[in-house]
Design a protein around this motif. Structure first.
Motif, PDB file in Angstrom:
ATOM      1  N   PRO A  36       0.822  -1.213   0.000  1.00 40.55           N
ATOM      2  CA  PRO A  36       0.000   0.000   0.000  1.00 40.55           C
ATOM      3  C   PRO A  36       0.859   1.267   0.000  1.00 40.55           C
ATOM      4  CG  PRO A  36       0.124  -0.896   2.203  1.00 40.55           C
ATOM      5  CD  PRO A  36       0.821  -1.872   1.298  1.00 40.55           C
ATOM      6  N   ILE A  37       0.240   2.341  -0.391  1.00 39.41           N
ATOM      7  CA  ILE A  37       0.891   3.646  -0.322  1.00 39.41           C
ATOM      8  C   ILE A  37       0.677   4.170   1.091  1.00 39.41           C
ATOM      9  CG2 ILE A  37       0.902   6.003  -1.199  1.00 39.41           C
ATOM     10  CD1 ILE A  37      -0.077   4.909  -3.850  1.00 39.41           C
ATOM     11  N   THR A  38       1.754   4.393   1.802  1.00 45.68           N
ATOM     12  CA  THR A  38       1.661   4.810   3.195  1.00 45.68           C
ATOM     13  C   THR A  38       1.523   6.326   3.295  1.00 45.68           C
ATOM     14  OG1 THR A  38       4.057   4.995   3.394  1.00 45.68           O
ATOM     15  CG2 THR A  38       3.079   2.857   3.925  1.00 45.68           C
ATOM     16  N   GLY A  39       1.165   6.787   4.468  1.00 43.48           N
ATOM     17  CA  GLY A  39       1.027   8.218   4.693  1.00 43.48           C
ATOM     18  C   GLY A  39       2.347   8.951   4.555  1.00 43.48           C
ATOM     19  N   LYS A  40       3.437   8.320   4.999  1.00 42.31           N
ATOM     20  CA  LYS A  40       4.757   8.941   4.881  1.00 42.31           C
ATOM     21  C   LYS A  40       5.153   9.093   3.412  1.00 42.31           C
ATOM     22  CE  LYS A  40       7.104   9.965   7.912  1.00 42.31           C
ATOM     23  NZ  LYS A  40       7.219  11.255   8.596  1.00 42.31           N
ATOM     24  N   ALA A  41       4.810   8.099   2.586  1.00 39.69           N
ATOM     25  CA  ALA A  41       5.123   8.189   1.155  1.00 39.69           C
ATOM     26  C   ALA A  41       4.350   9.339   0.506  1.00 39.69           C
ATOM     27  CB  ALA A  41       4.795   6.873   0.457  1.00 39.69           C
ATOM     28  N   ILE A  42       3.126   9.535   0.920  1.00 42.38           N
ATOM     29  CA  ILE A  42       2.333  10.645   0.385  1.00 42.38           C
ATOM     30  C   ILE A  42       2.930  11.975   0.828  1.00 42.38           C
ATOM     31  CG2 ILE A  42       0.079  11.771   0.475  1.00 42.38           C
ATOM     32  CD1 ILE A  42      -1.127   8.937   0.647  1.00 42.38           C
ATOM     33  N   GLN A  43       3.404  12.052   2.067  1.00 43.97           N
ATOM     34  CA  GLN A  43       4.046  13.278   2.541  1.00 43.97           C
ATOM     35  C   GLN A  43       5.292  13.596   1.726  1.00 43.97           C
ATOM     36  OE1 GLN A  43       4.810  12.633   6.705  1.00 43.97           O
ATOM     37  NE2 GLN A  43       3.134  13.977   7.301  1.00 43.97           N
ATOM     38  N   VAL A  44       6.127  12.605   1.510  1.00 43.63           N
ATOM     39  CA  VAL A  44       7.362  12.826   0.765  1.00 43.63           C
ATOM     40  C   VAL A  44       7.049  13.217  -0.674  1.00 43.63           C
ATOM     41  CG1 VAL A  44       9.425  11.688  -0.137  1.00 43.63           C
ATOM     42  CG2 VAL A  44       8.751  11.340   2.221  1.00 43.63           C
ATOM     43  N   PHE A  45       6.090  12.544  -1.290  1.00 45.14           N
ATOM     44  CA  PHE A  45       5.719  12.866  -2.665  1.00 45.14           C
ATOM     45  C   PHE A  45       5.166  14.286  -2.763  1.00 45.14           C
ATOM     46  CE2 PHE A  45       2.638  12.840  -6.204  1.00 45.14           C
ATOM     47  CZ  PHE A  45       3.535  12.618  -7.232  1.00 45.14           C
ATOM     48  N   GLY A  46       4.351  14.675  -1.807  1.00 46.55           N
ATOM     49  CA  GLY A  46       3.818  16.039  -1.811  1.00 46.55           C
ATOM     50  C   GLY A  46       4.911  17.075  -1.681  1.00 46.55           C
ATOM     51  N   ILE A  47       5.877  16.807  -0.812  1.00 49.13           N
ATOM     52  CA  ILE A  47       7.005  17.724  -0.649  1.00 49.13           C
ATOM     53  C   ILE A  47       7.826  17.782  -1.934  1.00 49.13           C
ATOM     54  CG2 ILE A  47       9.166  18.100   0.602  1.00 49.13           C
ATOM     55  CD1 ILE A  47       6.718  18.829   2.214  1.00 49.13           C
ATOM     56  N   LEU A  48       8.037  16.618  -2.575  1.00 51.45           N
ATOM     57  CA  LEU A  48       8.805  16.597  -3.820  1.00 51.45           C
ATOM     58  C   LEU A  48       8.103  17.348  -4.945  1.00 51.45           C
ATOM     59  CD1 LEU A  48      10.171  12.933  -3.893  1.00 51.45           C
ATOM     60  CD2 LEU A  48      11.450  15.039  -3.496  1.00 51.45           C
ATOM     61  N   LEU A  50       5.810  20.064  -4.242  1.00 54.46           N
ATOM     62  CA  LEU A  50       5.574  21.457  -3.855  1.00 54.46           C
ATOM     63  C   LEU A  50       6.843  22.293  -3.761  1.00 54.46           C
ATOM     64  CD1 LEU A  50       2.777  20.976  -1.203  1.00 54.46           C
ATOM     65  CD2 LEU A  50       2.562  21.973  -3.471  1.00 54.46           C
ATOM     66  N   ILE A  51       7.932  21.728  -3.284  1.00 56.14           N
ATOM     67  CA  ILE A  51       9.160  22.516  -3.140  1.00 56.14           C
ATOM     68  C   ILE A  51       9.671  23.023  -4.489  1.00 56.14           C
ATOM     69  CG2 ILE A  51      11.613  22.363  -2.547  1.00 56.14           C
ATOM     70  CD1 ILE A  51      10.850  21.016  -0.009  1.00 56.14           C
ATOM     71  N   PRO A  52       9.750  22.206  -5.541  1.00 58.30           N
ATOM     72  CA  PRO A  52      10.183  22.768  -6.827  1.00 58.30           C
ATOM     73  C   PRO A  52       9.229  23.836  -7.363  1.00 58.30           C
ATOM     74  CG  PRO A  52      10.390  20.391  -6.871  1.00 58.30           C
ATOM     75  CD  PRO A  52       9.660  20.736  -5.617  1.00 58.30           C
ATOM     76  N   ALA A  53       7.935  23.641  -7.173  1.00 60.25           N
ATOM     77  CA  ALA A  53       6.981  24.645  -7.652  1.00 60.25           C
ATOM     78  C   ALA A  53       7.159  25.970  -6.921  1.00 60.25           C
ATOM     79  CB  ALA A  53       5.554  24.127  -7.479  1.00 60.25           C
ATOM     80  N   VAL A  54       7.345  25.910  -5.619  1.00 61.93           N
ATOM     81  CA  VAL A  54       7.559  27.128  -4.839  1.00 61.93           C
ATOM     82  C   VAL A  54       8.899  27.762  -5.210  1.00 61.93           C
ATOM     83  CG1 VAL A  54       7.975  27.984  -2.495  1.00 61.93           C
ATOM     84  CG2 VAL A  54       6.052  26.478  -2.945  1.00 61.93           C
ATOM     85  N   LEU A  55       9.919  26.942  -5.453  1.00 57.50           N
ATOM     86  CA  LEU A  55      11.223  27.473  -5.840  1.00 57.50           C
ATOM     87  C   LEU A  55      11.149  28.209  -7.173  1.00 57.50           C
ATOM     88  CD1 LEU A  55      14.202  27.703  -5.134  1.00 57.50           C
ATOM     89  CD2 LEU A  55      14.569  25.533  -6.280  1.00 57.50           C
ATOM     90  N   ILE A  56      10.425  27.660  -8.123  1.00 55.00           N
ATOM     91  CA  ILE A  56      10.266  28.338  -9.414  1.00 55.00           C
ATOM     92  C   ILE A  56       9.528  29.661  -9.231  1.00 55.00           C
ATOM     93  CG2 ILE A  56       9.113  28.211 -11.659  1.00 55.00           C
ATOM     94  CD1 ILE A  56       9.780  25.230 -11.681  1.00 55.00           C
ATOM     95  N   LEU A  57       8.467  29.660  -8.438  1.00 50.29           N
ATOM     96  CA  LEU A  57       7.741  30.906  -8.192  1.00 50.29           C
ATOM     97  C   LEU A  57       8.620  31.937  -7.488  1.00 50.29           C
ATOM     98  CD1 LEU A  57       4.263  29.536  -7.088  1.00 50.29           C
ATOM     99  CD2 LEU A  57       4.800  30.753  -9.200  1.00 50.29           C
ATOM    100  N   ALA A  58       9.464  31.483  -6.582  1.00 54.63           N
ATOM    101  CA  ALA A  58      10.356  32.412  -5.880  1.00 54.63           C
ATOM    102  C   ALA A  58      11.422  32.967  -6.820  1.00 54.63           C
ATOM    103  CB  ALA A  58      11.012  31.712  -4.698  1.00 54.63           C
TER     104      ALA A  58
END
Length: 112
Positions: A36-48, A50-58
């Motif tokens: 199964p896809i665990t909650g920690k995997a979803i957290q890491v995927f979300g961070i992977l 969101l961080i590039p998207a925010v970096l591009i906007l910055a």
């Protein structure tokens, strides 16, 4: 054309490439590992994602410094939240057994 890129533009291109690569990596990891896809995997995927998207906007100056700092802090907090409460950590602590009692009795002094 590529030789005329500035360092900021190169960084934006590299960060933009990481977005689809993280999706591909996540899918391949799930296919190889299975389960199964665990909650920690979803957290890491979300961070992977969101961080590039925010970096591009910055980098494009669409986000001010007063917004960027709290966003990056929130990402770090999300990634590190409940890190000590994972299900795989609790059995390891139970396997180690009860804590040992160590006596700190004073040693006899050698008198001459």
């Amino acid at each position: 054309m590529l030789a005329t890129f500035t360092a900021t533009q190169w960084l934006e291109v590299i960060v933009a490439i990481t977005l689809p690569l993280s999706v591909i990596g996540f899918v391949v990891h799930r296919a190889v590992r299975g389960g199964p896809i665990t909650g920690k995997a979803i957290q890491v995927f979300g961070i992977l994602q969101l961080i590039p998207a925010v970096l591009i906007l910055a980098l494009e100056n669409h986000l001010s410094d007063s917004v960027l700092g709290p966003l990056l802090g929130a990402f770090g907090g999300c990634l590190l939240s409940n890190i000590g409460r994972d299900a795989y950590i609790a059995p390891r602590a139970a396997e180690s057994g009860p804590p040992r009692v160590v006596e700190n009795a004073p040693r006899p002094s050698a008198s001459v």
